[in-house]
Design a protein around this motif. Sequence first.
Motif, PDB file in Angstrom:
ATOM      1  N   GLU A  11       1.063  -1.370   0.259  1.00 36.62           N
ATOM      2  CA  GLU A  11       0.285   0.057   0.308  1.00 36.62           C
ATOM      3  C   GLU A  11       0.939   1.162   0.276  1.00 36.62           C
ATOM      4  OE1 GLU A  11      -0.365   0.611   4.744  1.00 36.62           O
ATOM      5  OE2 GLU A  11      -1.974  -0.719   3.222  1.00 36.62           O
ATOM      6  N   GLU A  12       2.019   1.447   0.266  1.00 42.03           N
ATOM      7  CA  GLU A  12       3.056   2.348   0.123  1.00 42.03           C
ATOM      8  C   GLU A  12       3.216   2.873  -1.267  1.00 42.03           C
ATOM      9  OE1 GLU A  12       6.064  -0.712   1.177  1.00 42.03           O
ATOM     10  OE2 GLU A  12       4.430  -0.609   2.018  1.00 42.03           O
ATOM     11  N   PHE A  13       2.913   1.863  -1.975  1.00 40.37           N
ATOM     12  CA  PHE A  13       3.220   2.938  -3.451  1.00 40.37           C
ATOM     13  C   PHE A  13       1.616   2.901  -4.113  1.00 40.37           C
ATOM     14  CE2 PHE A  13       6.364  -0.528  -2.211  1.00 40.37           C
ATOM     15  CZ  PHE A  13       7.476   0.127  -3.482  1.00 40.37           C
ATOM     16  N   MET A  14       1.620   4.888  -5.463  1.00 37.85           N
ATOM     17  CA  MET A  14       1.199   4.789  -5.518  1.00 37.85           C
ATOM     18  C   MET A  14       1.044   5.030  -7.061  1.00 37.85           C
ATOM     19  SD  MET A  14      -1.633   7.991  -4.088  1.00 37.85           S
ATOM     20  CE  MET A  14      -2.020   7.687  -2.867  1.00 37.85           C
ATOM     21  N   ARG A  15      -0.017   5.151  -7.946  1.00 37.55           N
ATOM     22  CA  ARG A  15       0.510   5.496  -9.184  1.00 37.55           C
ATOM     23  C   ARG A  15       0.318   7.001  -8.737  1.00 37.55           C
ATOM     24  NH1 ARG A  15      -1.670   2.323 -14.407  1.00 37.55           N
ATOM     25  NH2 ARG A  15      -0.380   3.368 -16.003  1.00 37.55           N
ATOM     26  N   VAL A  16       0.897   8.365  -9.087  1.00 43.68           N
ATOM     27  CA  VAL A  16       0.750   9.401  -9.734  1.00 43.68           C
ATOM     28  C   VAL A  16       0.751  10.483 -10.826  1.00 43.68           C
ATOM     29  CG1 VAL A  16       1.984   9.678  -7.145  1.00 43.68           C
ATOM     30  CG2 VAL A  16       3.221   9.305  -9.412  1.00 43.68           C
TER      31      VAL A  16
END
Length: 108
Positions: free
Chosen positions: A58-63
């Motif tokens: 969850e610490e990864f996010m598409r930006v």
Amino acid sequence: MENRNFAFIKTDKKLVKVFYHEINIIRGLGNYVEILTTDNKRYIYYRTLKDLIENLPEEFMRVHHSYIVNLTTIDSFEDNHLVCGDLKITVAKSYKECLTTALGKMML
């Protein structure tokens, strides 16, 4: 294996162990992704960003259409730009609100 903090990726005809906390940015290159680590290593991996984001913690996010970032490695966020180490990434309008909410939860 649910709580593992690493993954193996196939790159250059070998399997390489990559720890999630060492991943800085993941850049989409069509059907491939380029994984950039905090120690300036680069790995090219056959997988789309869409498939990859579903299997990341969850610490990864598409930006952006072409970028996934590790929220723990962001140095700063101003206007529509993230700074992660030496890289400056534009945040797409469609991802900005979600990113702002996630960073808000990390504030003191």
